[in-house]
Design a protein around this motif. Structure first.
Motif, short mmCIF file in Angstrom:
data_model
loop_
_atom_site.label_atom_id
_atom_site.label_comp_id
_atom_site.label_asym_id
_atom_site.label_seq_id
_atom_site.Cartn_x
_atom_site.Cartn_y
_atom_site.Cartn_z
N MET A 11 -36.80 23.54 -11.87
CA MET A 11 -35.92 24.63 -11.44
C MET A 11 -36.66 25.96 -11.44
N LEU A 12 -37.40 26.24 -12.54
CA LEU A 12 -38.13 27.51 -12.59
C LEU A 12 -39.25 27.54 -11.55
N SER A 13 -39.89 26.42 -11.36
CA SER A 13 -40.95 26.37 -10.35
C SER A 13 -40.40 26.64 -8.96
N MET A 14 -39.24 26.06 -8.69
CA MET A 14 -38.63 26.28 -7.38
C MET A 14 -38.14 27.72 -7.22
N GLU A 15 -37.69 28.32 -8.34
CA GLU A 15 -37.28 29.74 -8.28
C GLU A 15 -38.46 30.61 -7.85
N GLY A 16 -39.63 30.33 -8.45
CA GLY A 16 -40.82 31.11 -8.10
C GLY A 16 -41.20 30.93 -6.64
N LEU A 17 -41.17 29.69 -6.18
CA LEU A 17 -41.51 29.40 -4.78
C LEU A 17 -40.49 30.04 -3.84
N ALA A 18 -39.21 29.96 -4.20
CA ALA A 18 -38.16 30.56 -3.36
C ALA A 18 -38.35 32.07 -3.26
N ALA A 19 -38.75 32.70 -4.36
CA ALA A 19 -38.97 34.15 -4.35
C ALA A 19 -40.11 34.53 -3.42
N LEU A 20 -41.20 33.74 -3.45
CA LEU A 20 -42.34 34.02 -2.58
C LEU A 20 -41.97 33.83 -1.11
N ILE A 21 -41.24 32.76 -0.81
CA ILE A 21 -40.81 32.52 0.57
C ILE A 21 -39.86 33.62 1.05
N THR A 22 -38.97 34.06 0.16
CA THR A 22 -38.04 35.14 0.50
C THR A 22 -38.78 36.43 0.82
N HIS A 23 -39.83 36.73 0.05
CA HIS A 23 -40.62 37.92 0.33
C HIS A 23 -41.25 37.85 1.71
N VAL A 24 -41.81 36.70 2.06
CA VAL A 24 -42.43 36.54 3.37
C VAL A 24 -41.39 36.71 4.48
#
Length: 533
Positions: A11-24
């Motif tokens: 879950m935390l790993s996906m949160e980090g990935l989701a944040a990076l994708i959202t920034h892009v």
């Protein structure tokens, strides 16, 4: 390896990935609605929680959201400060490069014009004042950015759509129109409304208002035991500018109209959203629609609206009321007050101007001030120009933007990527020694009549003088504003002896000038005595 896998939290790993994708994604698709943007972030951050509910047993939900926010903010900060950012080559303060929140704070203080000037002194003619925004003080860029084939208005102007009513009628708002062709269409009735024939009507209105103001000021002097009026001239000049339409000169500002109008400029100077000010403007537009049909600005605007493209002209009045009130009356009142302030600060020019006025309109002969003679009066026009140079009505935020999908724009020797906002700050441009020197920071009207042959070090580049902006989106009412400045300045200087009120520190005047998109002002306490009773 087993230890690492045991510590792995999907879950935390996906949160980090989701944040990076959202920034892009946000980087390529900048949101227009703050509410929608925040709700979208919450929704995206909730996806990993929904997909991996088993992880909730190892840590609370808030940690997941906190990680999402931390990663996206860190990613944005690192990118905006990195060499990978398209504007990385342009210098500017770290806080400006990271976020517009710092500039919002500067705007809250009201000294944005001074801050911009400090930045250009430190960094040069091109400064990065936001994550995707530049400020430019190169005069050769004026035509490229503001000219006929220049750039459309930037996002700042969209944020200045006035009220819920204006939101519904934003297609009629000249000041917020960002599409160049649509702006040109909206501008047509304004250009016609300030044509030669309407100007005859406006000059008559200005002259009548000036007579009224002169009478009121004379009355104050006569009622005083020493025949001297002690007045806040800034207030009376504002009443003059607003007064003809709203009865303020005779009734006073009993409803706090002017105070509320200026107070309402603070929120949009920070957030670019105008609140209460336009509620008043809407009411005045409704009132104007039912009033007598005097030949004022709204009369001529309505006369020049294309009936085939505008079935109901009322939205045009509503959407442009604040433009006419604040960008018209208020800026003129502030400039008139600045002129008087400088003349009191430099009495030499007061005397020279009075001599020029008397030579044309002798007071002992009760000669009327003739508007057609004012354009030829060199000292009068030099004083007005010098006041406009030092304190232009719109000091900083002439913003344009390179349209997305355009591929970018070459401005001078610099290529500006698409999506970049560009500001040309007149206050900084006018105080740049490359264009006005010597005595760049001084009130020196003589510079407007000097020739370079008089002094080899003299620099006076009028192409860098843009107090009314430049190009197709310049001030539509420039001709009227100049006439009003000339006529009232001549009337006040000829008819009254004026001096600062005892105990008033002149430096307080400029300290009280606040950059709220337009300048707002404080009191200007003076002593008035008639030169002929």
């Amino acid at each position: 390896m087993d230890y690492l896998l045991s510590r792995f939290d999907p879950m935390l790993s996906m949160e980090g990935l989701a944040a990076l994708i959202t920034h892009v994604w946000v980087q390529e698709n900048e949101p227009e609605s703050l509410t929608g943007f925040l709700l979208g972030l919450v929704a995206i951050a909730s996806i990993p929680i929904i997909l991996f509910p088993s992880s909730l047993g190892t840590h609370p939900v808030w940690q997941s959201y906190a990680l999402f926010v931390t990663v996206i903010l860190s990613s944005i900060t690192v990118y905006r400060l990195s060499p990978l950012h398209p504007l990385a080559r342009h210098p500017g303060p770290v806080l400006c490069r990271i976020s517009k929140l710092w500039m919002a704070y500067i705007s809250f203080r009201g000294k944005q014009h001074e801050y911009f000037k400090e930045l250009h002194l430190r960094y040069g003619p091109i400064v990065r004042v936001g994550p995707n925004e530049l400020s430019v003080t190169d005069k050769d860029s004026i035509l490229i950015i503001l000219g006929k084939d220049g750039l459309p208005k930037g996002p700042l102007w969209q944020g200045r759509i006035i009220t819920p009513t204006s939101q519904k009628n934003k297609a009629n708002s000249l000041i917020s129109a960002r599409d160049l062709q649509h702006h040109a269409k909206l501008r047509k009735p304004w250009n016609k409304a300030f044509g030669l024939a309407p100007m005859i009507d406006y000059t008559e209105l200005v002259i009548n208002k000036s007579f009224e103001l002169n009478k009121l000021l004379l009355g104050m002097c006569r009622l005083s035991c020493d025949k001297t009026g002690h007045v806040d001239l800034s207030k009376w000049i504002s009443l003059f500018s607003f007064g003809h339409d709203f009865g303020l000169m005779t009734e006073g500002d009993k409803n706090g109209i002017m105070k509320n109008m200026e107070s309402a400029l603070l929120p949009p100077s920070i957030s670019q959203h105008i609140p209460w000010a336009a509620l008043f403007a809407v009411e005045q537009a409704k009132l104007r629609a039912t009033r007598d049909k005097k030949k004022d600005l709204f009369y001529h605007l309505l006369q020049n609206v294309d009936p085939e493209s505008t079935a109901d002209p009322f939205p045009l009045i509503v959407s442009n009321s604040v433009l006419a009130i604040i960008a018209g009356s208020d800026t003129t009142a502030t400039t008139l007050s600045n002129i008087i302030y400088y003349l009191l600060l430099y009495p030499k020019y007061m005397e020279e101007l009075r001599s020029e006025i008397e030579a044309n309109f002798p007071i002992e002969e009760h000669a009327p001030i003739q508007g057609d003679k004012l354009p030829a009066m060199k000292m009068l026009n030099a004083i007005i120009n010098e006041a406009l140079r030092l304190l232009p009505p719109l000091p900083t935020l002439l913003q344009r933007a390179v349209p997305k999908g355009s591929g970018g724009k070459l401005i001078g020797h610099f290529f500006i990527p698409e999506g970049t906002a560009i500001v040309i700050p007149p206050y900084c441009l006018h105080r740049d020694p490359r264009y006005f020197s010597p005595r760049t920071e001084e009130f020196w009207p003589d510079r407007w009549s000097m020739d370079k042959s008089d002094d080899p070090n003299f620099v006076h580049d009028a192409s860098a003088f843009i107090p009314f902006s430049h190009g197709p989106a310049n001030c539509a009412g420039k001709t009227l504003a100049i006439f009003e400045l000339r006529y009232l300045t001549a009337m006040l200087v000829r008819n009254f002896n004026i001096s600062f009120q005892d105990g008033f520190a002149p430096s307080v005047w400029e300290e009280n000038l606040l950059d709220r998109f337009v300048f707002t002002k404080g009191p200007l306490p003076v002593k008035l005595s008639p030169r002929a009773l």
